[in-house]
Motif scaffolding. Sequence first.
Motif, PDB file in Angstrom:
ATOM      1  N   LEU A 148     -38.907 -55.663 -99.316  1.00 38.63           N
ATOM      2  CA  LEU A 148     -39.316 -56.914 -99.953  1.00 38.63           C
ATOM      3  C   LEU A 148     -39.419 -56.754-101.472  1.00 38.63           C
ATOM      4  O   LEU A 148     -39.052 -57.664-102.225  1.00 38.63           O
ATOM      5  N   LEU A 149     -39.895 -55.600-101.935  1.00 39.97           N
ATOM      6  CA  LEU A 149     -39.969 -55.355-103.375  1.00 39.97           C
ATOM      7  C   LEU A 149     -38.564 -55.296-103.987  1.00 39.97           C
ATOM      8  O   LEU A 149     -38.336 -55.812-105.095  1.00 39.97           O
ATOM      9  N   VAL A 150     -37.648 -54.664-103.263  1.00 40.77           N
ATOM     10  CA  VAL A 150     -36.257 -54.643-103.729  1.00 40.77           C
ATOM     11  C   VAL A 150     -35.701 -56.058-103.782  1.00 40.77           C
ATOM     12  O   VAL A 150     -34.995 -56.432-104.729  1.00 40.77           O
ATOM     13  N   TYR A 151     -36.034 -56.863-102.785  1.00 37.08           N
ATOM     14  CA  TYR A 151     -35.573 -58.250-102.751  1.00 37.08           C
ATOM     15  C   TYR A 151     -36.038 -59.001-103.994  1.00 37.08           C
ATOM     16  O   TYR A 151     -35.251 -59.706-104.646  1.00 37.08           O
ATOM     17  N   ILE A 152     -37.311 -58.832-104.344  1.00 38.49           N
ATOM     18  CA  ILE A 152     -37.849 -59.509-105.525  1.00 38.49           C
ATOM     19  C   ILE A 152     -37.131 -59.040-106.792  1.00 38.49           C
ATOM     20  O   ILE A 152     -36.778 -59.836-107.671  1.00 38.49           O
ATOM     21  N   THR A 153     -36.892 -57.727-106.883  1.00 39.26           N
ATOM     22  CA  THR A 153     -36.197 -57.180-108.051  1.00 39.26           C
ATOM     23  C   THR A 153     -34.786 -57.723-108.156  1.00 39.26           C
ATOM     24  O   THR A 153     -34.313 -58.089-109.244  1.00 39.26           O
ATOM     25  N   VAL A 154     -34.085 -57.775-107.022  1.00 38.80           N
ATOM     26  CA  VAL A 154     -32.710 -58.270-107.016  1.00 38.80           C
ATOM     27  C   VAL A 154     -32.671 -59.749-107.398  1.00 38.80           C
ATOM     28  O   VAL A 154     -31.763 -60.200-108.107  1.00 38.80           O
ATOM     29  N   MET A 155     -33.663 -60.515-106.939  1.00 35.20           N
ATOM     30  CA  MET A 155     -33.731 -61.917-107.324  1.00 35.20           C
ATOM     31  C   MET A 155     -33.867 -62.047-108.840  1.00 35.20           C
ATOM     32  O   MET A 155     -33.286 -62.936-109.464  1.00 35.20           O
ATOM     33  N   TYR A 156     -34.635 -61.139-109.447  1.00 35.70           N
ATOM     34  CA  TYR A 156     -34.807 -61.165-110.901  1.00 35.70           C
ATOM     35  C   TYR A 156     -33.513 -60.776-111.612  1.00 35.70           C
ATOM     36  O   TYR A 156     -33.119 -61.402-112.603  1.00 35.70           O
ATOM     37  N   LEU A 157     -32.855 -59.743-111.120  1.00 39.22           N
ATOM     38  CA  LEU A 157     -31.619 -59.289-111.759  1.00 39.22           C
ATOM     39  C   LEU A 157     -30.492 -60.300-111.588  1.00 39.22           C
ATOM     40  O   LEU A 157     -29.659 -60.480-112.472  1.00 39.22           O
ATOM     41  N   GLY A 158     -30.477 -60.938-110.426  1.00 46.55           N
ATOM     42  CA  GLY A 158     -29.373 -61.831-110.113  1.00 46.55           C
ATOM     43  C   GLY A 158     -28.203 -61.046-109.555  1.00 46.55           C
ATOM     44  O   GLY A 158     -27.901 -59.958-110.011  1.00 46.55           O
ATOM     45  N   LEU A 159     -27.559 -61.611-108.559  1.00 45.09           N
ATOM     46  CA  LEU A 159     -26.401 -60.955-107.958  1.00 45.09           C
ATOM     47  C   LEU A 159     -25.121 -61.662-108.401  1.00 45.09           C
ATOM     48  O   LEU A 159     -24.293 -62.071-107.604  1.00 45.09           O
ATOM     49  N   ASN A 160     -24.977 -61.820-109.731  1.00 43.81           N
ATOM     50  CA  ASN A 160     -23.740 -62.391-110.274  1.00 43.81           C
ATOM     51  C   ASN A 160     -23.448 -63.759-109.654  1.00 43.81           C
ATOM     52  O   ASN A 160     -22.347 -64.016-109.159  1.00 43.81           O
ATOM     53  N   LYS A 161     -24.495 -64.604-109.674  1.00 43.61           N
ATOM     54  CA  LYS A 161     -24.407 -65.924-109.062  1.00 43.61           C
ATOM     55  C   LYS A 161     -24.083 -65.789-107.572  1.00 43.61           C
ATOM     56  O   LYS A 161     -24.761 -65.102-106.844  1.00 43.61           O
ATOM     57  N   LYS A 162     -23.025 -66.444-107.116  1.00 39.06           N
ATOM     58  CA  LYS A 162     -22.699 -66.375-105.694  1.00 39.06           C
ATOM     59  C   LYS A 162     -21.888 -65.143-105.338  1.00 39.06           C
ATOM     60  O   LYS A 162     -21.835 -64.750-104.189  1.00 39.06           O
ATOM     61  N   GLY A 163     -21.250 -64.552-106.296  1.00 41.94           N
ATOM     62  CA  GLY A 163     -20.293 -63.506-105.958  1.00 41.94           C
ATOM     63  C   GLY A 163     -18.961 -64.168-105.631  1.00 41.94           C
ATOM     64  O   GLY A 163     -18.901 -65.168-104.926  1.00 41.94           O
ATOM     65  N   ARG A 164     -17.902 -63.667-106.173  1.00 38.42           N
ATOM     66  CA  ARG A 164     -16.605 -64.308-105.976  1.00 38.42           C
ATOM     67  C   ARG A 164     -16.060 -64.014-104.581  1.00 38.42           C
ATOM     68  O   ARG A 164     -16.250 -62.935-104.049  1.00 38.42           O
ATOM     69  N   VAL A 165     -15.342 -64.956-104.065  1.00 39.33           N
ATOM     70  CA  VAL A 165     -14.610 -64.761-102.822  1.00 39.33           C
ATOM     71  C   VAL A 165     -13.178 -65.196-103.085  1.00 39.33           C
ATOM     72  O   VAL A 165     -12.926 -66.350-103.398  1.00 39.33           O
ATOM     73  N   ASP A 166     -12.248 -64.271-103.000  1.00 39.28           N
ATOM     74  CA  ASP A 166     -10.894 -64.557-103.431  1.00 39.28           C
ATOM     75  C   ASP A 166      -9.930 -64.797-102.282  1.00 39.28           C
ATOM     76  O   ASP A 166      -8.720 -64.747-102.453  1.00 39.28           O
ATOM     77  N   ASP A 167     -10.438 -65.068-101.087  1.00 39.64           N
ATOM     78  CA  ASP A 167      -9.591 -65.381 -99.944  1.00 39.64           C
ATOM     79  C   ASP A 167      -9.795 -66.836 -99.552  1.00 39.64           C
ATOM     80  O   ASP A 167     -10.888 -67.377 -99.681  1.00 39.64           O
ATOM     81  N   LYS A 168      -8.756 -67.427 -99.010  1.00 43.20           N
ATOM     82  CA  LYS A 168      -8.820 -68.840 -98.654  1.00 43.20           C
ATOM     83  C   LYS A 168      -9.201 -69.061 -97.197  1.00 43.20           C
ATOM     84  O   LYS A 168      -9.418 -70.181 -96.775  1.00 43.20           O
ATOM     85  N   HIS A 169      -9.244 -68.032 -96.412  1.00 42.98           N
ATOM     86  CA  HIS A 169      -9.575 -68.183 -94.991  1.00 42.98           C
ATOM     87  C   HIS A 169     -10.223 -66.907 -94.506  1.00 42.98           C
ATOM     88  O   HIS A 169     -10.274 -65.899 -95.203  1.00 42.98           O
TER      89      HIS A 169
END
Length: 390
Positions: A171-192
Motif C-alpha cells: 500500500l505504501l508503494v501504491y501511494i508512492t507510485v500514485m505520487y510519481l505517476g505512471l506516465n499517464k495511462k501508458g501507451r498501447v501501440d496495438d489495435k487489437h
Amino acid sequence: MIVTVRSRLAATLVFFANGIAIGSWAASIPFIKSRLGLTPFQLSAGLFGFSVGAILAMKIAPEVAKKLGAARALKYLMLLFASALLCVFYIQNLGQLVIFLAILGMANGAADVFQSLYGSYVERDALRPMMSSFHGAWSVGCALGSIMFGFAIHHHVPFKMILLLPATMILLVYITVMYLGLNKKGRVDDKHGFKLKDISPEVWFLGGLAGLAMFIEGTVTDWSAIYLLNYLHVTTQFSSVGFTWFMLAMAVTRLVGDQLVGILGEIRLIKISGYLTLTGMALVLSQLDTLVCIIGFVLVGVGIANVIPLAFRAAARNIKCSSINISAAATFGYSMYLMGPPFVGYVAEKTGLDHAFYLMVIAGVGMLVIGPSSIRNTMKYKVDHVQVVK
C-alpha cells in the motif's frame, strides 16, 4: 530526462511490490500445507487454482491495457494484491485455498503482463536496456517478503499478523507510485488484443524459453522449502532459506543483468545461464549437505535470472505489436511457471520430490537447446534498445 527517471522509479517500485506479494506467499506455503494437513497432490490442486486464474487474466490483459492503459491497470492490481494477502488469514480448507489462489493468480498474471509492457515503454523511451533491473527489483521484493516472513516466524509472531507487514508495504508503494505517476495511462501501440493468428513463430519460441526458466523458478518457489524439510531435515523455521538465497541470487544477477548484456551479449549470456542452472541442480540433487544444497539453489538463481527479461526484451523488439508479443510470451511462459509446480507435485506424489526435481534438469537442458536461436531470430528488428546503445 526527469520524466524518464520518474517513470523508471515507478516501474521499479511496481515490480518490487509484486515481488513482495509473491515472496510472502511462497514463504507461507509450508505453514499453509501443515495447518491444513495437505498432501503434495492436494497442495498441487491448490496451486492449480493459481495457474488457472493467472492464465485467464493473461488472455484478456491486452484488451484491458487497450482500454485502461497498462499504468492505470497496475494501480488497481496493487490494491488487489494487498487485499488478497490478507485473505490468507481466513483459509480453512482446500476449497477456500483454491478460490484464494485463483484470485491471487489472476492479480499476478495480469500484473506480470502490465508491468512488463510498461517496463518496455520506459526502456524504449530511455533507449537503453532496463528490463533486467526491473525484474531484479521483483526478485529483491521476493527475497524481502520471504525474509520478513521467516523473521516473523522465528520470533513467534502470530500467523494472522505476519502478512500485515508486506500488505502495508504494498500500500505504501501504491501511494508512492500514485505520487510519481505512471506516465499517464501508458501507451498501447496495438489495435487489437492477443490472438493466436497474430503470433509469429519466433514469439512461440521466446515463450518456450521464458517458460523453461519460469518452470524452474516456480518449482523452486513452491517446493524448495518442502525439499529442504524432507531431504535435508532442516527445521520448519529454516525451511525457506533455500528460496530466500535463490531469490537474492536472482536479484543481484538481474540488477547487473543489463551490464552483462553489454559485456557478454545476449547469446553468450543465455548459454552461460544454461550451464550455471545445470551445475546448480547437480548440487541440489546431490543432497550432500544443507550448505551445498543452498549453494546449488544460488547457482540456479544466477542461471535463470536473466533468461526471462531477455526473452521479454526480445519479444518487444517488434514495436508494431509489442504488447501482443509480450502478452503471448508471458502467457506461454507463465503457463509453465504456473502449471509446473502442480505437475511437480503430481510426480512427487508418485515418485518422490527428489525424483520430480529432475524435471528442472530437463528444463535447463531445454534452455541451452532453444535459447540462443530464439534470441538470434529477433535480431532482425533494428530498433532494439541494446543495439541502439551499441
